[in-house]
Design a protein around this motif. Structure first.
Motif, short mmCIF file in Angstrom:
data_model
loop_
_atom_site.label_atom_id
_atom_site.label_comp_id
_atom_site.label_asym_id
_atom_site.label_seq_id
_atom_site.Cartn_x
_atom_site.Cartn_y
_atom_site.Cartn_z
N UNK A 57 1.14 4.04 -3.09
CA UNK A 57 0.55 5.28 -3.07
C UNK A 57 1.82 6.33 -2.78
N UNK A 107 -1.08 22.02 -12.59
CA UNK A 107 -2.42 22.03 -11.83
C UNK A 107 -3.32 21.18 -12.73
N UNK A 119 0.77 -1.39 0.09
CA UNK A 119 -0.02 0.10 -0.05
C UNK A 119 0.92 1.21 0.16
N UNK A 138 -2.89 10.30 4.88
CA UNK A 138 -2.19 9.23 5.26
C UNK A 138 -0.51 9.04 4.17
N UNK A 139 -0.74 10.39 3.43
CA UNK A 139 0.33 10.47 2.22
C UNK A 139 1.65 10.45 2.90
N UNK A 186 -1.84 17.24 -12.08
CA UNK A 186 -1.60 17.20 -10.63
C UNK A 186 -1.47 15.66 -10.20
N UNK A 236 2.05 20.19 2.49
CA UNK A 236 1.80 20.04 1.00
C UNK A 236 0.61 20.36 0.45
N UNK A 258 3.73 17.80 7.46
CA UNK A 258 4.10 17.67 6.34
C UNK A 258 2.89 17.63 5.50
N UNK A 289 0.42 14.74 -8.12
CA UNK A 289 0.59 14.68 -6.74
C UNK A 289 -0.66 13.98 -5.96
N UNK A 290 -1.79 14.19 -6.67
CA UNK A 290 -2.82 13.57 -6.25
C UNK A 290 -2.74 12.31 -5.84
N UNK A 291 -2.00 11.33 -6.43
CA UNK A 291 -1.73 9.81 -6.15
C UNK A 291 -0.36 9.89 -5.25
N UNK A 292 0.19 10.89 -5.01
CA UNK A 292 1.39 10.64 -3.94
C UNK A 292 2.49 10.59 -4.98
N UNK A 332 -0.80 26.75 -5.71
CA UNK A 332 -0.45 26.67 -6.86
C UNK A 332 -1.79 26.15 -7.85
N UNK A 333 -3.16 26.34 -7.03
CA UNK A 333 -4.19 25.77 -7.74
C UNK A 333 -4.21 24.39 -8.02
N UNK A 334 -3.62 23.44 -7.17
CA UNK A 334 -3.61 22.08 -7.22
C UNK A 334 -4.43 21.68 -6.23
N UNK A 335 -4.50 20.43 -6.01
CA UNK A 335 -5.35 19.75 -4.84
C UNK A 335 -4.58 19.18 -3.95
N UNK A 336 -3.43 18.66 -4.24
CA UNK A 336 -2.48 17.99 -3.57
C UNK A 336 -2.81 16.63 -3.40
N UNK A 337 -2.18 15.71 -2.26
CA UNK A 337 -2.54 14.35 -2.40
C UNK A 337 -4.01 14.22 -1.91
N UNK A 338 -4.72 13.39 -2.64
CA UNK A 338 -5.97 13.03 -2.53
C UNK A 338 -6.45 11.59 -1.99
N UNK A 339 -5.91 10.66 -2.54
CA UNK A 339 -6.58 9.32 -2.47
C UNK A 339 -5.61 8.30 -1.59
N UNK A 340 -4.71 8.85 -0.82
CA UNK A 340 -4.16 8.20 0.39
C UNK A 340 -4.72 8.40 1.67
#
Lengths: 146, 320
Positions: A16, A41, A12, B53-54, A44, B32, B28, A46-49, B39-47
């Motif tokens: 991730x 953007x 995991x 938990x990223x 992005x 992030x 952290x 980084x959504x997935x790490x 920066x108009x992004x959303x950053x870590x989303x799915x962890x």
């Protein structure tokens, strides 16, 4: 076969948090711009790490673009060896998959897999950022299934 | 018995090992997320929920990866240094004026011990870069020390201003006195600004990330580190982020009070400073080392001296 809890946590965490190293082994810079595009953007990753790292020692994934030439082959191999296990290599772009339009030139190897083992190929000249994200998602599913 | 339990709780839960590591990971994540939102992004989303938990996933992944010691490096120092930095920052965390342990380890002058312990990781970065025996590591290490000379003096002067104002060198005493005199914050606003900038430089974050400038020298001192050792260095950095912010919160923002209120106050004040530092990281670009030294000695150091003078004037006129 059922995996143990520790193995599942490790998997995991690994899936991730893919840290990416980008190496240009002689590409025209088209694919490299698209790789950077995936961090902007609009896509992005980084959504997935996923994070872009500069040092091969920190990286899990080697995104290599461009046909490998005689000069960059040894360096590509060295960077691959510097990465800690477990590692993944993705060939980005038609040149990286097969040599592309440069295939058969006197100074060109035929793609990334002539120097290092490759886990995924993404075609396109240049590749679309969507294609890179799709390839990473498929690769994650492949690792999960294995 | 009860006392032993309290000490054990402080050592391992809060403000000890597990609580601090958890807060470091949370910091952290906040960092992030704020960085991404600017920066108009959303950053870590799915962890985990909204990617919370990223940082944990990052650390577990690094812990489970292959641990390489380069053949050229000095083996013992290369392996030992990350632990030294981690130990220094954890000891600093225990000195924070919060929790049960404070009755035992709070003494006049612990402010200085705190600052030295927070300064130690910079030296460790230098030695780590040096002993990894790679060009980038050595360059990064030398830059880390050069940067230390730029920010350390203004930072120390700024942090010692509240000590002068309250007339005490004890963290708990400073925070108690500045909590009972809220106007003190106005009196050393300038010092607070310098301290925030100094902390950002101490943490080697943008705009002061000169030692690990990844576009110039790959990863600086951490270039050759991988696996477990990188995880420890990464954690140390995030811990320092929390402990440094908490130190500033306790001496400038009036500390954390006493009793059960301590924990929420700690969270609010520490994360307020973390938020400011994250905004600064997102808004600025990297300085060159000569620009940083010029900036620190031309502006930051005179600003802290001016603040010092101001406090002395206040003291002489017996206003404060």
């Amino acid at each position: 076969m059922k995996k143990s809890v520790i193995a599942r946590i490790k998997e995991w965490a690994r899936l991730n948090s893919l840290w990416v190293l980008h190496f240009n082994s002689g590409a025209c810079n088209g694919c490299d711009i698209e790789i950077l595009d995936a961090l902007t953007p609009r896509y992005d990753v980084e959504r997935f790490g996923i994070r872009l790292k500069a040092s091969p020692r920190h990286a899990d994934v080697l995104l290599a673009s461009g046909p490998v030439n005689h000069q960059s082959a040894a360096r590509l191999k060295r960077i691959y060896d510097q990465m800690p296990d477990p590692k993944i290599v993705i060939a980005v772009g038609t040149c990286a998959c097969s040599g592309g339009v440069f295939r058969g030139c006197y100074n060109i190897h035929s793609g990334i897999d002539s120097a290092v083992p490759v886990d995924a190929y993404i075609t396109g000249c240049p590749v679309k950022p969507e294609a890179i994200i799709d390839a990473v998602a498929k690769l994650i599913n492949k690792v999960k299934a294995a | 018995m009860n006392e032993t339990l309290q000490v054990l709780f402080s050592l391992f839960i809060f403000p000890g090992l597990f609580g601090m590591v958890a807060l470091a990971l949370l910091a952290d994540w906040v960092d992030r997320k704020v960085y991404a939102r600017v920066q108009q992004r959303v950053g870590p989303m799915y962890t985990g929920k909204a990617g919370i938990l990223q940082p944990l996933a990052d650390v577990i992944k690094l812990l489970s990866k292959e641990d390489i010691t380069p053949g050229e490096s000095s083996k013992f120092m290369f392996n030992f240094l990350p632990l030294a930095a981690f130990a220094a920052v954890m000891s600093a965390a225990l000195l924070l004026p919060i929790g049960f342990l404070n009755a035992y380890n709070s003494f006049p002058g612990d402010l200085l011990i705190m600052l030295y312990l927070l300064g130690l990781p910079t030296i460790v970065y230098f030695l780590a870069g040096w002993h990894s025996h790679s060009y980038f590591g050595i360059f990064g290490g030398v830059r880390a020390v050069t940067q230390l000379f730029a920010y350390e003096v203004p930072f120390l002067l700024a942090v010692l201003t509240p000590a002068l104002l309250t007339g005490s060198w004890q963290l708990s005493e400073i925070s108690r006195l500045s909590a009972s005199h809220p106007l003190y914050l106005l009196a050393h606003l300038l010092a607070f600004t310098v301290a925030i900038l100094g902390l950002q430089a101490k943490l080697e974050r943008v705009p002061f990330d000169i030692p690990e400038a990844e576009t110039e020298i790959v990863g600086g001192p951490t270039t050759e580190y991988s696996g477990r050792k990188l995880a420890v260095l990464h954690l140390t950095h995030e811990l320092m982020f929390v402990v440094g912010s908490a130190t500033l919160a306790s001496i400038f923002l009036g500390g954390f009070g006493s009793g059960l209120w301590q924990f929420p106050l700690f969270l609010v004040k520490t994360f307020a400073i973390i938020f400011i530092l994250s905004l600064m990281r997102a808004a600025a670009a990297r300085m060159r080392i000569d620009q940083l030294i010029e900036f620190s000695w031309k502006y930051l150091a005179p600003m802290s001296c001016l603040q010092f003078l101001f406090i002395i004037v206040l003291k002489v006129l017996e206003i404060a």
